[in-house]
Design an enzyme around this catalytic site. Structure first.
Site, PDB file in Angstrom:
ATOM      1  N   GLN A 192      43.486   5.467  35.911  1.00 20.49           N
ATOM      2  CA  GLN A 192      44.712   6.150  36.324  1.00 20.49           C
ATOM      3  C   GLN A 192      44.439   7.515  36.947  1.00 20.49           C
ATOM      4  OE1 GLN A 192      47.691   4.868  36.364  1.00 20.49           O
ATOM      5  NE2 GLN A 192      47.114   2.960  35.337  1.00 20.49           N
ATOM      6  N   LYS A 248      44.142   0.439  41.917  1.00 23.63           N
ATOM      7  CA  LYS A 248      44.996   1.561  41.521  1.00 23.63           C
ATOM      8  C   LYS A 248      44.923   2.682  42.558  1.00 23.63           C
ATOM      9  CE  LYS A 248      45.333   0.161  36.999  1.00 23.63           C
ATOM     10  NZ  LYS A 248      46.479  -0.613  36.528  1.00 23.63           N
ATOM     11  N   HIS A 270      44.213   2.681  26.763  1.00 20.75           N
ATOM     12  CA  HIS A 270      44.623   1.354  27.235  1.00 20.75           C
ATOM     13  C   HIS A 270      43.818   0.321  26.448  1.00 20.75           C
ATOM     14  CE1 HIS A 270      44.687  -2.045  30.127  1.00 20.75           C
ATOM     15  NE2 HIS A 270      45.698  -1.458  30.730  1.00 20.75           N
ATOM     16  N   CYS A 285      50.167  -2.143  27.999  1.00 15.01           N
ATOM     17  CA  CYS A 285      48.814  -2.414  27.477  1.00 15.01           C
ATOM     18  C   CYS A 285      48.297  -1.244  26.661  1.00 15.01           C
ATOM     19  CB  CYS A 285      47.836  -2.763  28.595  1.00 15.01           C
ATOM     20  SG  CYS A 285      48.267  -4.264  29.470  1.00 15.01           S
TER      21      CYS A 285
END
Lengths: 156, 421
Positions: free
Chosen positions: B218, B241, B138, B379
């Protein structure tokens, strides 16, 4: 939310069969447009003479709205003077953003872009080609001696 | 002290089995409609929704306990401090860190990585030193290192991805050199869902005495993250997240490293004593927490982590994997659809393209059907460049996602293909 307002027949037609698609040679003005948010890129090449856009072509990759808008723009501005184009740009800008806008002229096919104003996230898709055209015209003014310097504009 | 008891309420799911209907009922936003259609939220990788217990924990804090932390002698300041420091211990347990001194609260993963770049990297790196990242990163795990490169003359080395969107341990091992000073890798790719073998990467890096930072933004919602088992030196993640509030995140750092590192921001709370001649810095982790922190965000994060623990991370993972398999199989039945990212180990993220329909148009048409997906470069522009794509559409799943979400996605994709037929 009416998708048929956004994806009108004429827009889908210009997306699937873009007009004036390619790279114009010879050309005496050019610019690159990029919308980093969605990855759209377009390259515009123009031949200007006596303050008039004699011919222009675009290529690149984009969504249906940005491709159709560029295709319809090339049809609309071909043969027009800079002054005509400036008026048209102004009308298209208002068309894309203002619900009650009454254009100063018959916009023809471009009026189909009016559906975009209900989808604020997509306005930049439709306006990218117009900003790129402005950049190409400005480049022609500033650097007719150095046509190799292709300006690049970015909207996000 | 009753404060801690107030926020430890959580909606207890069934211990055995996974009752996704009960999970969905805990997320009030899932009952709303979008454009007259039931919300189908498939954008959890961008930001996950919050369960009622998180909303309640934040509300309870704001309603009953708010004051500044680490400062007052009055009751509210003590309650706020207890909640804040209690949350730090919840995070420590969640990551299985040795000590709360290793848990630094930051604004999010991005700030955590910038902190390490500036506090760990900047004083150490010499011209020609190398930072090793992967082609999956990212922008938050690329740009801070590029800035550090400008500041120090260090080099950025990239271990490339393969056609499946994987980065092999060999690709990483081959790029570790005598000049490598830090490895900074994602645990799970946000764009493709690829899960990287962090233990193997850490083993290879540590064999050369190179520390490893893991971008866990993530991974934390999907994987069982145990920083001691992983062996990594830094681990960063964001609250939002993992079903918590936005604007807060965590940097885990091994105590030996954090101790050696200078503060990266100066201000209140990170000091023990200040005169105009000299400042004595506070101990860990406060040395890295200048200024009044996001207290309600931290309280909400702790509630979110307790919620995830109550559901059970293995249970969530198994549920999401079944859903990932179901969604993958269903999507592959669509003519012209290509899944981007087919690595052997994936988290619940599916990136895809459909012939003749730009992802941005897909996103608009799906939205009209109440289906929220992410479209664009996620991104991670270098990942898009690798696959020579301007953008992809991405459906991502969370603990509350179910088969009806996938079915509505499929129906919406059919509607999009009809528009562009």
């Amino acid at each position: 939310m009416d998708l048929s307002e956004l994806y009108r027949e004429v827009i889908l037609d210009h997306y699937k069969s873009p007009r004036n698609f390619g790279v114009l040679t010879p050309a005496n003005a050019a610019a690159d447009g990029h919308n980093p948010l969605c990855g759209d890129r377009l390259h515009l090449t123009l031949q200007l003479a006596d303050d008039r856009v004699q011919d222009l072509q675009f290529d690149g990759k984009g969504c249906a709205i940005s491709t159709a808008s560029a295709s319809m723009m090339t049809e609309a501005v071909k043969g027009k003077t800079r002054a005509d184009i400036a008026t048209l740009f102004n009308d298209v800008h208002h068309l894309l953003t203002e619900r009650e806008f009454v254009p100063s002229q018959d916009l023809g096919k471009l009026a189909a872009l009016g559906g975009v104003r209900e989808f604020p996230a997509r306005v930049k898709c439709a306006s990218l080609c117009w900003h790129t055209l402005n950049a190409a015209l400005a480049q022609h003014d500033q650097s007719s001696a150095d046509a190799s310097a292709v300006p690049s504009i970015s909207t996000e | 002290m009753s404060a801690r008891v107030d926020v430890s309420r959580s909606i207890a799911p069934q211990a055995a089995g996974y009752d996704v209907a009960a999970v969905r009922a805990a997320f009030p936003i899932l009952t709303r409609q979008v454009h007259g259609k039931p919300l189908t939220y498939l954008d959890s990788a961008a930001s996950a929704q919050r369960p009622q217990c998180v909303i309640d924990a934040v509300n309870d804090y704001e309603t009953r306990h708010h004051a500044n932390v680490h400062r007052g002698v009055h009751a509210l300041s003590q309650e706020a401090t207890d909640l804040f420091e209690g949350a730090r211990d919840t995070v420590r347990q969640f990551l299985n860190a040795r000590s709360t001194r290793e848990i630094v609260f930051v604004r999010g993963t991005t700030e955590a990585i910038n902190l390490v770049a500036q506090s760990y990297g900047r004083p150490r790196l010499q011209p020609g030193d190398e930072i090793l990242i992967t082609g999956l990163e990212h922008h938050a795990n690329i740009v801070p290192w590029q800035m550090l490169r400008e500041q120090t003359g260090a080099k950025l080395v990239v271990a490339p991805i393969d056609r499946t969107g994987n980065v092999s341990i060999d690709a990483i091992d081959a790029r570790l050199s005598d000049r490598t000073r830090l490895v900074a890798v994602t645990h799970v790719s946000n764009a493709l869902g690829t899960v990287l073998p962090i233990r193997d990467i850490v083993r290879a890096a540590h064999a050369r005495r190179v520390p490893v930072l893991v971008d866990g933004a993530q991974a934390v919602p999907h994987e069982d993250v145990d920083v001691q088992a992983l062996g990594c030196d830094f681990y960063a993640f964001s609250s939002h997240k993992v079903y918590g509030p936005t604007g807060v995140g965590v940097l885990y750092g091994r105590e030996e490293l954090l101790t050696e590192m200078p503060p990266w921001q100066g201000g209140g709370d990170m000091i023990l004593a200040v005169t105009f001649d000299k400042t004595t810095y506070n101990s860990l982790p406060y040395k890295f927490e200048a200024g009044t922190p996001n207290i309600s965000g931290v309280v909400g994060l702790a509630a979110a982590l307790r919620y995830v623990e109550a559901l059970g991370r293995p249970q969530i993972r198994s549920h999401e994997h079944q859903l990932l398999d179901y969604a993958t199989q269903r999507l592959l039945t669509i003519p012209g659809l290509t899944i981007i990212g087919t690595a052997p180990v994936k988290a619940a993220v599916i990136s895809f393209t459909i012939d003749g329909i730009h992802p941005h148009d897909l996103g608009t048409i799906l939205d009209a059907e109440g289906v929220a997906i992410r479209t664009g470069h996620h991104c991670a522009m270098p990942v898009m460049d690798f696959f020579e794509l301007p953008a992809t559409a991405r459906a991502s799943f969370g603990c509350y996602s179910d088969r009806s979400d996938v079915d509505r996605l499929l129906a919406a994709l059919a509607a999009a293909q009809k528009v562009f037929a």
